[in-house]
Design an enzyme around this catalytic site. Structure first.
Site, short mmCIF file in Angstrom:
data_model
loop_
_atom_site.label_atom_id
_atom_site.label_comp_id
_atom_site.label_asym_id
_atom_site.label_seq_id
_atom_site.Cartn_x
_atom_site.Cartn_y
_atom_site.Cartn_z
CB SER A 94 -0.91 0.00 1.24
OG SER A 94 -1.79 -1.08 1.20
CE LYS A 169 -5.24 -1.07 2.14
NZ LYS A 169 -4.02 -1.86 2.18
CE LYS A 237 2.17 2.43 4.57
NZ LYS A 237 1.58 1.63 3.46
#
Length: 289
Positions: A94, A169, A237
């Site tokens: 990701s 995502k 993140k």
């Protein structure tokens, strides 16, 4: 297929295991004690990304962040230096959608095919080969990758061109993050008001507030079982990727920003390696702690 699998963390280990069980030949990079069982199951340990990628028909990455992917692809002894013409590079990490497009251009300029295919479902989804896979890339690239995806996931969607999988995502992580924060706030409110949070959750599960987050993470919050399925540090993140994208697109994501700050506070408290359901600990912490 001859596959190089790079990134054998909590998610990568079971994903690689499913591919081995399906009969694929795997060269494995970043083998540690926790992933030694994959070598015992027939995988081959490689001492560099290039050594893993040499002769591979497909290279799969499952890495923590954008700089990790860049280093593995283009750093010293990286994948790009050993990639055979026509090989498929599938990044299931990701990472930044913007960086992904640049990585794809470089791989395809060298004769490879690039598909970004981040996943959702956590450790449980990885272990059960039930991941949701969001793919970006050409129709041809996706068609080549799909049989591999089917060994690791159940819901497989070709979202669009390169980078669109990563965009999906990021959107997923926004929704999940805000839902976790909402459930944490609701249960914090219930406890402070003197109600039994477990009973409140049970009541809410039968109404419009019901969700997988309330079902799974709500129970973790009540039981205070925060062993990581997905670490707060990694989710923070991903929220950072959302905020970077918002700035680039000149749009406002105020609730994403506040949830990202809550995650930052959790990390500062020392909870960064706990499951993201542990956000409730930050909300319930005494003032100043």
């Amino acid at each position: 297929m001859r596959i190089a699998f790079i990134g054998l963390g909590v998610m990568g280990r079971p994903m690689a295991g499913h591919l081995l069980a399906a009969g694929h030949e795997l060269a494995l990079h970043r083998v540690k004690e926790a992933s030694r069982f994959l070598v015992e199951a027939g995988g081959r340990a490689a001492d560099s990304a290039a050594a893993a990628a040499a002769g591979a028909e497909a290279v799969i990455l499952m890495l923590p962040d954008t700089p990790d992917v860049e280093t593995v692809l283009f750093g010293e002894h990286g994948v790009a230096s050993a990639l055979q013409p026509g090989a498929l590079v599938i990044d299931m990490s990701s990472i930044s959608p913007i960086a992904t497009k640049g990585f794809a251009e470089r791989i395809e300029a060298g004769g490879g095919t690039y598909v970004d295919a981040p996943v959702s479902g956590g450790e449980v989804g990885a272990r059960n080969a039930a991941l949701t896979i969001m793919a970006g890339g050409s129709e041809a690239g996706f068609a080549r990758a799909r049989p591999l995806f089917e060994q690791m996931g159940k819901t497989i969607t070709h979202v669009g061109g390169v980078g669109d999988g990563q965009t999906a995502k990021v959107a997923n992580q926004i929704i999940v993050g805000l839902n976790i924060a909402a459930v944490a706030e609701a249960l914090t409110f219930a406890r402070a008001a003197g109600a039994d949070p477990a009973k409140v959750r049970e009541a809410l599960m039968g109404g419009f507030a019901s969700s997988r987050v309330l079902e799974l993470h709500g129970e973790r919050m009540i039981r205070e079982t925060f062993d990581p399925g997905f670490r707060i540090r990694l989710h923070r993140k991903d929220m950072g990727l959302a905020m970077d994208g918002a700035r680039a697109l000149d749009i406002a994501l105020p609730n994403t920003a506040s949830t990202a700050q809550l995650m930052t506070s959790a990390i500062e408290r020392g909870d960064g390696d706990k499951d993201h359901s542990a956000l409730i600990r930050t909300l319930q912490a005494p003032a100043g702690s």
